[in-house]
Design a protein around this motif. Structure first.
Motif, short mmCIF file in Angstrom:
data_model
loop_
_atom_site.label_atom_id
_atom_site.label_comp_id
_atom_site.label_asym_id
_atom_site.label_seq_id
_atom_site.Cartn_x
_atom_site.Cartn_y
_atom_site.Cartn_z
N GLY A 9 0.82 -1.21 0.00
CA GLY A 9 0.00 0.00 0.00
C GLY A 9 0.85 1.26 0.00
N ILE A 10 1.90 1.23 0.83
CA ILE A 10 2.82 2.37 0.86
C ILE A 10 3.51 2.51 -0.50
CG2 ILE A 10 4.94 3.28 1.88
CD1 ILE A 10 4.13 1.88 4.48
N GLY A 11 3.90 1.36 -1.05
CA GLY A 11 4.57 1.37 -2.35
C GLY A 11 3.69 1.93 -3.45
N ALA A 12 2.40 1.61 -3.42
CA ALA A 12 1.48 2.12 -4.44
C ALA A 12 1.38 3.64 -4.37
CB ALA A 12 0.10 1.48 -4.26
N LEU A 183 9.80 -6.54 -2.21
CA LEU A 183 8.69 -7.45 -2.46
C LEU A 183 9.08 -8.53 -3.48
CD1 LEU A 183 5.73 -4.90 -2.58
CD2 LEU A 183 6.28 -6.52 -0.74
N GLY A 184 9.87 -8.12 -4.47
CA GLY A 184 10.29 -9.08 -5.49
C GLY A 184 11.22 -10.14 -4.93
N PHE A 185 12.23 -9.72 -4.15
CA PHE A 185 13.18 -10.67 -3.57
C PHE A 185 12.50 -11.62 -2.59
CE2 PHE A 185 16.70 -7.49 -4.53
CZ PHE A 185 17.17 -8.25 -5.60
N ARG A 186 11.46 -11.12 -1.93
CA ARG A 186 10.72 -11.97 -0.99
C ARG A 186 9.66 -12.81 -1.70
NH1 ARG A 186 9.17 -8.13 4.04
NH2 ARG A 186 8.17 -10.07 4.68
N LYS A 187 9.60 -12.66 -3.02
CA LYS A 187 8.65 -13.39 -3.85
C LYS A 187 7.20 -13.17 -3.42
CE LYS A 187 11.89 -16.97 -5.28
NZ LYS A 187 12.16 -18.43 -5.43
N GLN A 188 6.93 -11.94 -2.98
CA GLN A 188 5.57 -11.54 -2.65
C GLN A 188 4.94 -10.94 -3.91
OE1 GLN A 188 4.09 -12.23 0.30
NE2 GLN A 188 6.01 -13.32 0.75
N PHE A 189 4.69 -11.83 -4.88
CA PHE A 189 4.26 -11.37 -6.19
C PHE A 189 2.87 -10.73 -6.16
CE2 PHE A 189 7.11 -15.05 -7.55
CZ PHE A 189 8.20 -14.22 -7.72
N ALA A 190 1.99 -11.21 -5.32
CA ALA A 190 0.65 -10.63 -5.24
C ALA A 190 0.73 -9.20 -4.71
CB ALA A 190 -0.24 -11.48 -4.34
N ALA A 191 1.55 -8.99 -3.68
CA ALA A 191 1.71 -7.65 -3.13
C ALA A 191 2.38 -6.73 -4.13
CB ALA A 191 2.54 -7.72 -1.84
N LEU A 192 3.38 -7.24 -4.83
CA LEU A 192 4.07 -6.44 -5.85
C LEU A 192 3.12 -6.08 -6.99
CD1 LEU A 192 6.63 -5.15 -6.92
CD2 LEU A 192 7.32 -7.39 -7.83
N ALA A 193 2.28 -7.03 -7.38
CA ALA A 193 1.30 -6.77 -8.43
C ALA A 193 0.33 -5.68 -7.99
CB ALA A 193 0.54 -8.05 -8.77
N PHE A 194 -0.08 -5.73 -6.73
CA PHE A 194 -0.99 -4.69 -6.21
C PHE A 194 -0.33 -3.32 -6.29
CE2 PHE A 194 -2.33 -1.96 -2.74
CZ PHE A 194 -3.72 -1.97 -2.88
N MET A 195 0.92 -3.25 -5.87
CA MET A 195 1.64 -1.97 -5.90
C MET A 195 1.74 -1.42 -7.32
SD MET A 195 5.65 -1.31 -4.90
CE MET A 195 6.52 0.11 -5.56
N LEU A 196 2.14 -2.28 -8.25
CA LEU A 196 2.39 -1.83 -9.62
C LEU A 196 1.11 -1.49 -10.38
CD1 LEU A 196 5.25 -4.29 -10.65
CD2 LEU A 196 5.45 -1.85 -10.10
N ARG A 197 0.00 -2.06 -9.95
CA ARG A 197 -1.26 -1.75 -10.63
C ARG A 197 -2.05 -0.64 -9.93
NH1 ARG A 197 -4.09 -7.42 -12.30
NH2 ARG A 197 -3.88 -7.84 -10.06
N GLY A 199 -0.69 1.82 -8.05
CA GLY A 199 0.02 3.09 -8.19
C GLY A 199 -0.47 3.88 -9.39
N PRO A 200 -0.45 3.28 -10.59
CA PRO A 200 -0.97 3.99 -11.77
C PRO A 200 -2.46 4.32 -11.64
CG PRO A 200 0.42 2.18 -12.45
CD PRO A 200 0.22 2.03 -10.97
N ALA A 201 -3.22 3.45 -10.97
CA ALA A 201 -4.65 3.71 -10.82
C ALA A 201 -4.91 4.98 -10.02
CB ALA A 201 -5.33 2.51 -10.15
#
Length: 293
Positions: A9-12, A183-197, A199-201
């Motif tokens: 959430g912070i990342g977004a 998030l990537g190194f920890r393989k938290q792909f769902a969290a990373l996907a949330f951030m990357l999607r 943020g632009p939203a």
């Protein structure tokens, strides 16, 4: 809510700010000023030619955006460019020669002209005083010919704001990158996907601002400036040199570059987010299969 979800959430939020910064950075590029000034700085109501206005717009951009070790030297350099352009534009036989009054020519050290020499109040002859003094004297004849003290002061205010915030804005971008890497190194792909999607939203606010700009760009422009500058310090005569270099169409173009660049980079982030969302699904399926086995 887990720590990864909070981090996402912070990342977004940080990513959304970073995208806005990317759009602003695109506006600050020399090529952006050159392209927009080349398209809209016609010089129709200016004593300078189109080519001179484009050149001066780029020199003024450098004064306004770039960091300077000495503001005094930067002012003198900008003034030297303006005075050099003025001498060229007012020279006999130049395309805009007729738009230069004898008083303006006298300030520039040219006492020859129709009607004879006319002494200029506060004038500086060629070679006398600094370029800044000459530009100031020329601006006192008319701000069509040079940047007056108010214009230079406003440009300095812009420089202080931009250079003062640049390091902090850069840190925001670094923070977004660090969160994504964690998030990537920890393989938290769902969290990373949330951030990357997400943020632009969050840039949906740009759509609102874009609509405001289409309906009432002057109102948006005034509201934006009122956030950072004192009223009365950023308005100038419609035919002044500053406005001739940067007419309202120039700023409309800057707005389009800002929004377009932010959205463009945001779409790339969103696409990366979709990829990581797919990886999260694959990861989830693999975990279920491993548990079943």
């Amino acid at each position: 809510m887990g720590s990864d979800s909070i981090l996402a959430g912070i990342g977004a939020t940080v990513l959304a700010v970073t995208l806005l910064v990317c759009g602003f950075a695109a506006c600050c590029l020399p090529v952006t000023t050159a392209s927009l000034a080349g398209a809209v700085s016609t010089g129709a109501d200016s004593p300078y030619t189109h080519e001179q206005l484009v050149s001066l717009a780029q020199e003024t951009r450098a004064f306004t955006v770039d960091a300077h070790s000495s503001m005094e030297e930067a002012r003198e350099s900008l003034a030297a460019d303006v005075v050099a352009a003025a001498r060229e534009a007012s020279a006999e036989g130049a395309p805009k020669y007729s738009q230069w009054t004898q008083q303006a020519k006298q300030v520039l050290g040219d006492a020859e002209g129709e009607g004879g020499a006319v002494a200029a109040d506060d004038g500086a002859a060629a070679g006398d005083g600094s370029a800044l003094e000459t530009m100031d004297a020329l601006a006192k004849v008319s701000d069509r010919y040079a940047l007056d003290a108010d214009a230079v002061s406003h440009l300095e205010d812009c420089n202080g704001l931009i250079t003062g915030l640049s390091s902090y804005l850069g840190m925001i971008g670094v923070a977004a990158l660090i969160i994504a890497l964690v998030l990537g190194f920890r393989k938290q792909f769902a969290a990373l996907a949330f951030m990357l999607r997400m943020g632009p939203a969050l840039l949906a606010v740009l759509v609102v601002l874009g609509l405001w700009g289409v309906i009432d760009f002057n109102g948006l422009f005034a509201a934006f400036h009122s956030l950072f500058f004192v009223d009365g310090t950023w308005t100038f005569n419609y035919d002044s040199l500053l406005i001739s270099m940067y007419p309202i169409d120039f700023w409309m173009g800057m707005g389009a570059v800002w929004v377009g660049s932010a959205i463009g980079v945001g779409l790339l982030c969103f696409a990366a987010g979709c990829l990581f969302a797919w990886k999260a699904q694959v990861q989830h399926r693999e975990l279920e299969e491993a548990a079943a086995a």
